[in-house]
Design a protein around this motif. Structure first.
Motif, short mmCIF file in Angstrom:
data_model
loop_
_atom_site.label_atom_id
_atom_site.label_comp_id
_atom_site.label_asym_id
_atom_site.label_seq_id
_atom_site.Cartn_x
_atom_site.Cartn_y
_atom_site.Cartn_z
N CYS A 90 0.39 -0.93 -0.26
CA CYS A 90 -0.35 0.00 0.08
C CYS A 90 0.77 1.58 0.00
O CYS A 90 0.56 2.47 -0.55
CB CYS A 90 -1.12 -0.09 1.43
SG CYS A 90 0.10 0.65 3.40
N GLY A 91 2.33 1.46 0.43
CA GLY A 91 3.09 2.15 0.68
C GLY A 91 2.37 2.78 1.73
O GLY A 91 3.78 3.96 1.98
N CYS A 93 1.35 2.09 4.68
CA CYS A 93 1.71 1.54 6.18
C CYS A 93 2.70 1.45 7.54
O CYS A 93 3.48 2.12 6.63
CB CYS A 93 0.69 -0.13 6.55
SG CYS A 93 1.97 -1.03 5.83
N CYS A 96 5.13 -0.57 5.04
CA CYS A 96 5.45 0.19 3.86
C CYS A 96 6.62 1.22 4.03
O CYS A 96 7.40 1.58 4.04
CB CYS A 96 4.42 0.72 3.61
SG CYS A 96 3.71 -1.50 2.50
N CYS A 104 3.72 -5.09 4.00
CA CYS A 104 2.60 -4.65 4.05
C CYS A 104 1.69 -5.44 4.96
O CYS A 104 1.13 -6.12 4.60
CB CYS A 104 2.21 -3.73 2.90
SG CYS A 104 0.44 -2.96 2.40
N GLU A 105 0.67 -4.02 5.37
CA GLU A 105 -1.35 -4.88 5.90
C GLU A 105 -1.82 -5.47 4.96
O GLU A 105 -2.96 -6.25 5.15
CB GLU A 105 -1.10 -3.36 6.85
CG GLU A 105 -0.13 -3.38 8.83
CD GLU A 105 -0.20 -1.96 8.76
OE1 GLU A 105 -1.47 -1.75 9.03
OE2 GLU A 105 0.26 -1.85 9.95
ZN ZN Z 1 1.48 -1.53 3.71
#
Ligand code: ZN
Ligand code: NAD
Ligand code: ZN
Length: 348
Positions: A90-91, A93, A96, A104-105
């Motif tokens: 997601c970039g 969380c 990230c 990543c969550e």
């Molecule tokens: Zn993430």
């Protein structure tokens, strides 16, 4: 569309599956030009990693062209060529933000669907890329696509392995396993300035490639790695061991080859439930053991110059280029190392 799907232990099929659709506004759909078979696919194929639903599209290495976009995607457009890391991210969380994009969550691994939940893989004509703005990496024109394909997994993982091993200029290192990932870990170690890299395997053609990338090949069917490492280091052993196999034997060898105070960096995927070495052995050598999935997305920009540069003939690791329809044959060749198979690239 057509895809290579998991059918059971040792069995994949080339069959028709539903076309992927945009499911979230952050998705894109990619038409694959290239897709590859990874050593990690073999864990699923051989049943070492059980639980993937029958009929799941396999694979997580691909390069292709964006053909459809969800409404929230802002950084890509139709016609862009992209490579994706083997997990989505997601970039934004907690993980990230630290660069641990592989945890990543909201991340998912391509080619893994369990009890109906998961993300279909990429050994197919089309693939859905979730969280596309933060996951996909746009490939500029004029880059060799077969090598760019490696950015999403094996090249990034090779460099991640060398980084975890704290490879430093002047040091002596051992790479256990000279499959595609191990070969690129040699490149990673060399790029970090390793003076000597011993490359350990038992497959002659892979050892030839290891030598071409600047390593000293060690064929375990004929040579004793521990003696060679000892001779090269006044009896100490390797400053770091890059373990790129994922078996108890490889872990065991890593502990034997590393010097006191050294690091074992394991990117081989382990499916056994216990370590093949003891806490006492780790204590007695003051060892550091680091392991895990590569946060490939973090490496892609950084490694693009290497793909462009031509300093190493990275494409030399591709031994087989097959149509996607011959995916099942590709698995068999790669798993059994027939016809000197080192890396299979499939063309949809
Ligand atoms: Zn993430
Ligand atoms: P591969 O199966 O082609 O390579 C494994 C190599 O290890 C083979 O050449 C084999 O001959 C050699 N080998 C086996 N046992 C050995 C031993 N005891 N000593 C020395 N060599 C031995 O696969 P690959 O694509 O190169 O992948 C290697 C490993 O990396 C796999 O476990 C794969 O799942 C893993 N992997 C991990 C990540 C990650 O993010 N951590 C990413 C990609 C691949
Ligand atoms: Zn992989």
């Amino acid at each position: 569309m057509k895809a290579v799907t998991f059918q059971g232990i040792g069995e994949v099929a080339f069959e028709s599956v539903p076309d992927p659709q945009i499911e979230q506004p952050t998705d894109v759909i990619v038409r694959n030009r290239l897709t590859a078979i990874c050593g990690s696919d073999l864990h699923v194929y051989l049943g070492r990693e059980p639980g993937n639903d029958r009929g799941t599209t396999m694979g997580h290495e691909f390069l292709g062209e964006v053909v459809e976009l969800g409404g929230d995607v802002s950084s890509l457009k139709r016609g862009d060529t992209i490579v994706s890391p083997f997990t989505t991210n997601c970039g934004s969380c907690f993980y990230c933000r630290q660069g641990l994009t592989c945890r990543c969550e909201k991340g998912q691994l391509y080619g893994w669907v369990e009890n109906g939940h998961g993300l279909p893989g990429a050994q197919a004509e089309f693939v859905r890329v979730p969280l596309a703005d933060s996951t996909a990496f746009k490939i500029p024109g004029g880059v060799d696509e077969e090598t760019a394909l490696f950015l999403g997994d094996i090249l990034a993982t090779g460099f991640f392995c060398a980084e975890m091993a704290s490879v430093r200029p002047g040091g002596t290192y051992a790479v256990i396993g000279c499959g595609p990932v191990g070969l690129l870990a040699i490149v990673g170690a060399r790029e970090r300035g390793a003076e000597r890299v011993f490359a350990i395997d038992r497959v002659p053609e892979r050892l030839v490639l290891a030598a071409a990338f600047g390593a000293t090949p060690v064929d375990t069917t004929e040579q004793d790695a521990k003696t060679l490492l000892g001779d090269a280091t006044e009896g100490r052993g390797a400053d770091g061991v890059l373990e790129v196999v994922g078996t108890p034997e490889a872990s065991r060898l890593a502990v034997e080859l590393v010097r006191p105070g050294g690091v074992i960096s394991a990117v081989g995927v382990h499916t056994e439930s216990t370590f093949s070495f003891s806490p006492g052995e780790v204590y007695d050598k003051n060892l550091t053991y680091r392991a895990g999935r590569c946060p490939a997305r973090r490496y892609m920009e950084r490694l693009l110059p290497l793909v462009r540069g031509g300093k190493y003939d990275l494409g030399a690791i591709v031994s087989h280029r097959l149509p996607l329809a011959e995916g099942a044959r590709g698995y068999e060749l790669f798993e059994k190392k027939l016809e000197q198979c080192t890396k299979v690239v499939l063309r949809p």
